[in-house]
Design a protein around this motif. Sequence first.
Motif, PDB file in Angstrom:
ATOM      1  N   GLY A   1      62.295  31.400  20.955  1.00  0.00           N
ATOM      2  CA  GLY A   1      62.225  30.643  22.215  1.00  0.00           C
ATOM      3  C   GLY A   1      62.826  29.265  22.025  1.00  0.00           C
ATOM      4  N   PRO A   2      62.076  28.195  22.382  1.00  0.00           N
ATOM      5  CA  PRO A   2      62.609  26.837  22.259  1.00  0.00           C
ATOM      6  C   PRO A   2      62.490  26.269  20.846  1.00  0.00           C
ATOM      7  CG  PRO A   2      60.445  26.754  23.217  1.00  0.00           C
ATOM      8  CD  PRO A   2      60.792  28.225  23.073  1.00  0.00           C
ATOM      9  N   VAL A   3      61.977  27.060  19.910  1.00  0.00           N
ATOM     10  CA  VAL A   3      61.747  26.591  18.542  1.00  0.00           C
ATOM     11  C   VAL A   3      62.749  27.236  17.596  1.00  0.00           C
ATOM     12  CG1 VAL A   3      60.070  26.511  16.658  1.00  0.00           C
ATOM     13  CG2 VAL A   3      59.288  26.297  19.023  1.00  0.00           C
TER      14      VAL A   3
ATOM     15  N   GLN B   1      59.940  18.719  14.033  1.00  0.00           N
ATOM     16  CA  GLN B   1      58.495  18.662  14.240  1.00  0.00           C
ATOM     17  C   GLN B   1      57.686  18.899  12.975  1.00  0.00           C
ATOM     18  OE1 GLN B   1      56.722  18.088  17.315  1.00  0.00           O
ATOM     19  NE2 GLN B   1      58.747  17.244  17.704  1.00  0.00           N
ATOM     20  N   GLN B   2      58.250  19.660  12.022  1.00  0.00           N
ATOM     21  CA  GLN B   2      57.449  20.051  10.876  1.00  0.00           C
ATOM     22  C   GLN B   2      58.346  20.436   9.702  1.00  0.00           C
ATOM     23  OE1 GLN B   2      55.230  23.608  11.772  1.00  0.00           O
ATOM     24  NE2 GLN B   2      53.707  23.208  10.194  1.00  0.00           N
ATOM     25  N   HIS B   3      57.914  20.067   8.500  1.00  0.00           N
ATOM     26  CA  HIS B   3      58.542  20.562   7.278  1.00  0.00           C
ATOM     27  C   HIS B   3      57.748  21.792   6.886  1.00  0.00           C
ATOM     28  CE1 HIS B   3      59.967  16.222   6.188  1.00  0.00           C
ATOM     29  NE2 HIS B   3      60.615  16.730   7.217  1.00  0.00           N
ATOM     30  N   ILE B   4      58.403  22.955   6.852  1.00  0.00           N
ATOM     31  CA  ILE B   4      57.665  24.199   6.619  1.00  0.00           C
ATOM     32  C   ILE B   4      57.901  24.780   5.233  1.00  0.00           C
ATOM     33  CG2 ILE B   4      57.421  24.772   9.043  1.00  0.00           C
ATOM     34  CD1 ILE B   4      59.719  26.718   8.779  1.00  0.00           C
ATOM     35  N   GLY B   5      58.513  24.037   4.357  1.00  0.00           N
ATOM     36  CA  GLY B   5      58.705  24.480   2.979  1.00  0.00           C
ATOM     37  C   GLY B   5      60.050  25.119   2.750  1.00  0.00           C
ATOM     38  N   GLU B   6      60.378  25.290   1.460  1.00  0.00           N
ATOM     39  CA  GLU B   6      61.633  25.902   1.054  1.00  0.00           C
ATOM     40  C   GLU B   6      62.842  25.252   1.728  1.00  0.00           C
ATOM     41  OE1 GLU B   6      61.685  30.157   1.054  1.00  0.00           O
ATOM     42  OE2 GLU B   6      59.619  30.266   0.393  1.00  0.00           O
ATOM     43  N   ASP B   7      62.849  23.938   1.804  1.00  0.00           N
ATOM     44  CA  ASP B   7      63.973  23.164   2.354  1.00  0.00           C
ATOM     45  C   ASP B   7      64.237  23.474   3.819  1.00  0.00           C
ATOM     46  OD1 ASP B   7      64.256  22.183  -0.228  1.00  0.00           O
ATOM     47  OD2 ASP B   7      65.695  23.725  -0.771  1.00  0.00           O
ATOM     48  N   THR B   8      63.188  23.826   4.555  1.00  0.00           N
ATOM     49  CA  THR B   8      63.329  24.233   5.954  1.00  0.00           C
ATOM     50  C   THR B   8      62.463  23.358   6.852  1.00  0.00           C
ATOM     51  OG1 THR B   8      63.706  26.496   5.225  1.00  0.00           O
ATOM     52  CG2 THR B   8      63.131  26.198   7.527  1.00  0.00           C
ATOM     53  N   VAL B   9      63.005  23.049   8.038  1.00  0.00           N
ATOM     54  CA  VAL B   9      62.246  22.307   9.046  1.00  0.00           C
ATOM     55  C   VAL B   9      62.126  23.153  10.306  1.00  0.00           C
ATOM     56  CG1 VAL B   9      63.009  20.058   8.189  1.00  0.00           C
ATOM     57  CG2 VAL B   9      64.255  21.127  10.052  1.00  0.00           C
ATOM     58  N   ARG B  10      61.091  22.882  11.081  1.00  0.00           N
ATOM     59  CA  ARG B  10      60.906  23.519  12.383  1.00  0.00           C
ATOM     60  C   ARG B  10      61.167  22.446  13.425  1.00  0.00           C
ATOM     61  NH1 ARG B  10      56.431  27.532  12.276  1.00  0.00           N
ATOM     62  NH2 ARG B  10      58.205  28.759  11.552  1.00  0.00           N
ATOM     63  N   ALA B  11      61.989  22.798  14.428  1.00  0.00           N
ATOM     64  CA  ALA B  11      62.383  21.831  15.453  1.00  0.00           C
ATOM     65  C   ALA B  11      62.230  22.448  16.833  1.00  0.00           C
ATOM     66  CB  ALA B  11      63.828  21.398  15.236  1.00  0.00           C
ATOM     67  N   ILE B  12      62.019  21.588  17.826  1.00  0.00           N
ATOM     68  CA  ILE B  12      61.876  22.034  19.206  1.00  0.00           C
ATOM     69  C   ILE B  12      63.062  21.536  20.019  1.00  0.00           C
ATOM     70  CG2 ILE B  12      60.464  20.089  19.934  1.00  0.00           C
ATOM     71  CD1 ILE B  12      58.892  22.281  21.599  1.00  0.00           C
ATOM     72  N   SER B  13      63.539  22.399  20.904  1.00  0.00           N
ATOM     73  CA  SER B  13      64.742  22.121  21.679  1.00  0.00           C
ATOM     74  C   SER B  13      64.457  21.263  22.908  1.00  0.00           C
ATOM     75  CB  SER B  13      65.359  23.444  22.129  1.00  0.00           C
ATOM     76  OG  SER B  13      66.476  23.203  22.952  1.00  0.00           O
ATOM     77  N   MET B  14      65.419  20.458  23.260  1.00  0.00           N
ATOM     78  CA  MET B  14      65.366  19.682  24.492  1.00  0.00           C
ATOM     79  C   MET B  14      66.159  20.377  25.595  1.00  0.00           C
ATOM     80  SD  MET B  14      63.535  17.091  23.661  1.00  0.00           S
ATOM     81  CE  MET B  14      62.651  17.813  22.293  1.00  0.00           C
ATOM     82  N   ASP B  15      66.653  21.600  25.317  1.00  0.00           N
ATOM     83  CA  ASP B  15      67.436  22.385  26.266  1.00  0.00           C
ATOM     84  C   ASP B  15      67.237  23.856  25.927  1.00  0.00           C
ATOM     85  OD1 ASP B  15      69.203  23.040  28.283  1.00  0.00           O
ATOM     86  OD2 ASP B  15      70.987  22.197  27.324  1.00  0.00           O
TER      87      ASP B  15
END
Length: 90
Positions: A13-15, A49-63
């Motif tokens: 979805g937006p994530v 929004q969040q660092h989820i480990g293994e050099d990965t981030v979680r982000a939320i879309s503005m569109d």
Amino acid sequence: MAQSTGKIVQVIGPVIDISFDTEKNPLPNILDALVVTRENGQKVIFECQQHIGEDTVRAISMDSTDGLRQNGGFSKQPGKPITMPIGEIR
């Protein structure tokens, strides 16, 4: 901070989850802007929004995230939060 490039690893979805090569640059800070360019050249802004480990981030879309796919899109990290112009538009 220099711009670093990440690769989309998941779209829900937006994530989105974006994996970065942290050997060259650190992960983006929480609330930093991320810019993903669609195949048609349109830019989509995300907020980390969040660092989820293994050099990965979680982000939320503005569109809308329609058309984004894992292993197919890349994100640039400008190293600053999302900004909004204020004042009169001329």
